[in-house]
Enzyme design. Structure first.
Site, PDB file in Angstrom:
ATOM      1  N   HIS A 126       0.825  -1.201   0.000  1.00 10.51           N
ATOM      2  CA  HIS A 126       0.000   0.000   0.000  1.00 10.51           C
ATOM      3  C   HIS A 126       0.868   1.264   0.000  1.00 10.51           C
ATOM      4  O   HIS A 126       0.587   2.241  -0.691  1.00 10.51           O
ATOM      5  CB  HIS A 126      -0.918  -0.047   1.227  1.00 10.51           C
ATOM      6  N   GLU A 161       2.201   1.868  -3.391  1.00 10.51           N
ATOM      7  CA  GLU A 161       1.158   2.455  -4.235  1.00 10.51           C
ATOM      8  C   GLU A 161       1.108   3.976  -4.038  1.00 10.51           C
ATOM      9  O   GLU A 161       1.100   4.746  -5.005  1.00 10.51           O
ATOM     10  CB  GLU A 161      -0.190   1.809  -3.884  1.00 10.51           C
ATOM     11  N   HIS A 162       1.116   4.422  -2.780  1.00  6.61           N
ATOM     12  CA  HIS A 162       1.127   5.870  -2.510  1.00  6.61           C
ATOM     13  C   HIS A 162       2.364   6.532  -3.126  1.00  6.61           C
ATOM     14  O   HIS A 162       2.289   7.595  -3.715  1.00  6.61           O
ATOM     15  CB  HIS A 162       1.147   6.122  -0.996  1.00  6.61           C
ATOM     16  N   GLU A 195      -4.630   8.008   7.340  1.00  2.18           N
ATOM     17  CA  GLU A 195      -5.527   7.054   6.668  1.00  2.18           C
ATOM     18  C   GLU A 195      -5.853   5.884   7.609  1.00  2.18           C
ATOM     19  O   GLU A 195      -7.003   5.451   7.710  1.00  2.18           O
ATOM     20  CB  GLU A 195      -4.866   6.546   5.377  1.00  2.18           C
TER      21      GLU A 195
END
Lengths: 443, 451
Positions: A82, A85-86, A157
């Protein structure tokens, strides 16, 4: 078997394969580039939207792996897929969203348990955006200052998700169901685990999993297939087979049949308790038609048991044990699977009992053929409806391709499911090891 | 394949007809869709009746005269290839909206062997190429929708008290459940504080406190009033033949309804005093900050296109100032955005932050608003926002549900949505007009949900 709605033909130009579904009145074309990258195109005449998704078979469950050329597999910090991905959104030319917006395109990305996907949608000026997609996904720069900033953003998040009772109960369920399987790890990791992530770790993950033969590009819209394939072939950085995809060694620990704990409870600022009941199985088909069939059979069984038109739903609703959000679904990944049943309820323990009771009742009473055929018809209708959505087609086609099966086959597989298959699924649900995840209001 | 006749008109325009019921029918033929979407929309004033109106669709879906319970209803829908049926309660400025929808698979996708419930003979199907929904399927769908709205189960002339009590309880749970979604909760709390003396304060699903006085006879009376007097807009979009669908609708909706419920005009702008700050404590991991502004720019006069551009530059997109500065530069939030409300004339900025970063986040947010007011907008920001908005408008053509909603809202303001003209006006908005629109923003309320 009725006549197959699926025809597979190979046609000119020779490198392009074509799949057609007569039932869905759709077709998908594919070319495999010299690098091993699979590029798909689904023509959608008349649609204004053009959509592309670039995906890699890499998600949060790939937490222990050996990169090509490495010896022993190593465990990586939770949340790295993840985080990666960021990080790809930050480029020397600026933030990727900004670059897409200048073409009027919208971009986003998502990391799941087993895939990472980068998307954009556009109407006009599609090709500059497609070029941008290829460029930013294939050419990372992991700049240390930026990595630190990203940690602040992702921490927020994670905090946001920890205030979301739906997410907390879902992760609580997976933690309880699985003893060793990485499905029990939160996709985003934790504020502590992401602190360990640095540019070396990101590079290693990227080198390993962002390899052309481990990726799929799916393009959909009112577009000329040959033009798209040619464009991608020219603009992708991936030139030749790097052999990496074949060398990736992913390690998924052996998962016992038993659950890790029977119950998870958490007190939160919610108005009403929430129950998610999980029913677990191991030895689930990992790929191909059996993978898709297992999915459909399980969903059919759950819909017969707890769908809106079921006796089960009626009874629970009448007893005011459930509200509108009550539902049931089935998921599987890397050899393990589970059904999740539940929703908001004033009496979670009573609902838990009632769910078990209903499964056992249907197992005894059996399923009527009429009911079974009706649900199949409903599934077919739902499937056709979904084909209005470009995002649905692109996302699901890719997902099932990663599992070695064609989405169009779902129509045939659905047709081939027998009542006995669904009864076997009810049998599994009745005997499965289970865990309950409950969110309770603070009082 | 034979060339198909395409509608000559603008593909997104609706053709409008009066139904024998007195209601308005809006039809749009879109050949690319695999389904037919039917939406019945009702608009009334947002007022003290909000709770009982929100309760109506919940009780109506419990049973019709023909299909006595939820199970029969869902079985019927499954027989129509799992037609998607839903209802929606919403708020458009100080209007209250009820929407009933049904989406059915177009007949040409239905395998011949199976056929719809009560399928037609194959010969009839062959006569006309099966590419448009068979009147049988659409007729069943329309008949069902009429039944759900206008032919409910009323044993002894009144809603079943048992159903009413159950749905009251479900509505109470849903209203109270707002707190489960902290961002949405914070937004509604900001609205409530900011518009305390205005109708807009009301949550579209109503108030728990109203439920006690609602019972089956009172709800039935409210229903009869609504069913007789609230005008209906019936929207249908899909691969349809406009003439035959028009005829079908005229047959199904043939009962004359007065439809004479008066509707108030758009709300007048409200004067703003000094900004207020409201804090609320809860056991949360993340603080939720909501800023409420008033701009008073509506559909009528004002510069609607400049307002939309301004909101885009400020916070509607990932490239916007809020996302770039609060998230990307300061690393304070995962999400930071703005949303504009055009009927009441409001704009909200929302973000989730660590509680200790409150002052810093507030300062950065207000700096962004000031920057837009001062015209500190780069060419890149202008271009990216304009292109994103134009792209969004283009994509509307693929989305019948969104088109219906836009068409309806513009008509509520006494205007017609003309997409090409709107695009042209939007494309012309320059930096000065963006700054002028931002100049209309007045901060009214700062709401902070914290631990």
């Amino acid at each position: 078997m009725p006549r197959s709605p699926l025809r597979r033909t190979t046609s000119a130009p020779p490198s392009i394969e074509r799949w057609k579904s007569r039932t869905l009145k759709e077709e998908v074309l594919r070319t495999i580039l010299p690098s091993g990258l699979e590029v798909y195109l689904c023509p959608k005449p008349g649609f204004k939207k053009r959509f592309a998704c670039y995906s890699t078979r890499y998600g949060s469950i790939d937490s222990v792996f050996a990169a090509p050329g490495e010896g022993e597999p190593r465990r990586v910090p939770d949340g790295i897929a993840h985080f990666l991905e960021h990080s790809l959104f930050e480029t020397p030319r600026g933030n990727v969203s900004d670059l897409f917006a200048r073409n009027g395109a919208y971009s986003n990305a998502a990391t799941s348990f087993n895939t990472t996907t980068y998307i954009f949608s556009a109407s006009d000026r599609f090709f500059p955006s497609l070029e941008l997609l290829l460029w930013f996904v294939e050419n990372p720069t992991f700049e240390p200052g930026r990595i630190e900033k990203e940690k602040g953003i992702i921490t927020e998040e994670i905090r946001m998700c920890r205030d979301d009772p739906g997410w907390v109960s879902y992760m609580g369920l997976l933690e309880s169901l699985f003893v060793a399987h990485p499905l029990r790890i939160d996709i985003a990791g934790s504020p502590e685990s992401i602190r360990e992530i640095d540019s070396d770790a990101l590079h290693r993950a990227f080198r390993t999993f962002y390899s052309p033969a481990n990726m799929i590009l799916f393009v959909i819209g009112d577009l000329d297939p040959a033009k798209v394939f040619e464009f991608v072939a020219r603009r992708t950085r991936f030139r030749e087979r790097d052999g990496k995809a074949e060398e990736i060694r992913r390690v998924y620990p052996a998962e016992p049949a038993r659950v890790s704990q029977a119950e998870f409870t958490r007190q939160m600022e919610v108005a009403m308790p929430k129950l998610l009941l999980g029913l677990k199985e191991t030895g689930v088909p990992r790929t191909g038609a059996p993978f898709l069939a297992r999915d459909l059979q399980s969903e059919l069984a759950l819909d017969i048991l707890f769908g809106r038109g079921s006796d089960g739903f009626q009874k629970l609703y009448e007893a005011q044990l459930i509200i509108d959000d009550f539902g049931a679904s089935y998921h599987s990944a890397a050899g393990v699977g589970y059904a999740a049943v539940g929703g908001e309820t004033p009496r979670p323990q009573d609902l838990r009992e009632a769910i078990f009771k209903e499964i056992k009742r249907v197992r005894r009473a059996g399923i009527s053929r009429r009911d079974f055929e009706q649900k199949k018809r409903k599934f077919l209708g739902g499937f056709i409806r979904n084909f209005n959505s470009l995002e649905y087609i692109a996302g699901n086609y890719t997902y099932f391709r990663f599992h070695g099966v064609d989405l169009f086959d779902a129509v045939d597989i659905l047709e081939s499911i027998r009542l006995k298959d669904v009864e076997e699924r009810v049998e599994f649900l009745a005997g499965a090891p289970s865990a309950a995840s409950m969110i309770l209001p603070r009082s | 394949m034979k060339p198909r006749k395409r509608p000559p008109a603008d593909p997104i325009a609706f053709e409008r007809f009066k139904l024998p019921s007195g209601d308005t029918l809006h039809l749009n033929s879109s050949p690319k869709l695999k389904t037919v979407l039917i939406q019945a929309e009702f608009t009334s004033d947002l007022d003290a009746t909000v709770t009982r109106k929100a309760l109506l669709p919940m009780v109506l879906r419990r049973g019709t005269r023909r299909l006595a319970d939820m199970k029969s209803i869902h079985r019927f829908l499954e027989g129509l290839y799992g037609a998607g049926q839903g209802s929606d309660v919403g708020k458009i400025g100080e209007w209250h909206s009820l929407k009933f929808s049904l989406e059915v698979v177009n007949d040409r996708f239905i395998p011949r062997a199976a056929g719809p419930a009560g399928g037609r003979p194959a010969a009839a199907r062959r006569r006309r190429p099966a590419k448009r929904p068979a009147p049988g399927v659409l007729r069943e769908a329309l008949g069902f929708l009429r039944e759900i709205m206008f032919d409910p189960r009323l044993p002894g002339g009144s809603f079943d008290p048992h159903y009413v009590d159950q749905e009251k309880e479900n509505l109470r749970r849903t209203i109270e459940g707002l707190v489960d979604d902290k961002s949405h909760y914070a937004f509604e709390r900001c609205v409530r504080e900011m518009c305390a003396g205005e109708e807009f304060r009301r949550y579209e699903l109503g108030e728990v406190g109203d439920l006690a006085e609602i019972d089956a006879p009172r709800l039935t009376a409210a229903y009869r009033e609504w069913a007789a007097r609230c005008p209906m807009d019936l929207y249908i979009s899909g691969d349809i033949d406009v003439r035959s669908v028009r005829g079908l609708c005229a047959e199904v909706f043939d009962d004359r309804r007065p439809g004479d419920l008066p509707l108030r005009g758009p709300p007048a702008p409200v004067a703003v005093g000094a900004p207020r700050t409201v804090e609320e404590k809860m056991d949360v991991n993340q603080g939720r900050l909501v800023l409420g502004f008033r701009h008073g720019i509506g559909y009528g006069g004002g510069d609607l296109e400049a307002l939309v551009m301004m909101n885009g530059i400020l916070g509607a997109f990932p490239h916007s100032k809020l996302f770039q500065n609060v998230r990307e530069k300061a690393s304070l939030a995962y999400d930071a955005h703005s949303q504009v409300e055009r009927t009441k004339g409001l704009l909200f900025i929302l973000c989730g932050i660590a509680v200790e970063n409150y002052q810093r986040a507030l300062q950065i947010i207000l700096q962004q608003v000031e920057a837009v007011k001062a015209g500190q907008v780069s060419d890149e920001e202008l271009v990216a926002t304009r292109e994103s908005l134009l792209n969004h408008l283009t994509l509307l053509e693929d989305d019948p549900g969104a088109l219906m909603e836009i068409d309806r809202v513009w008509r509520l303001h006494g205007r017609e949505f003309d997409l090409p003209a709107y695009r042209r006006r939007l494309a012309k908005v320059d930096r000065d007009r963006v700054a002028a629109a931002a100049g209309r923003l007045q901060l009214d309320t700062v709401y902070f949900l914290r631990n």
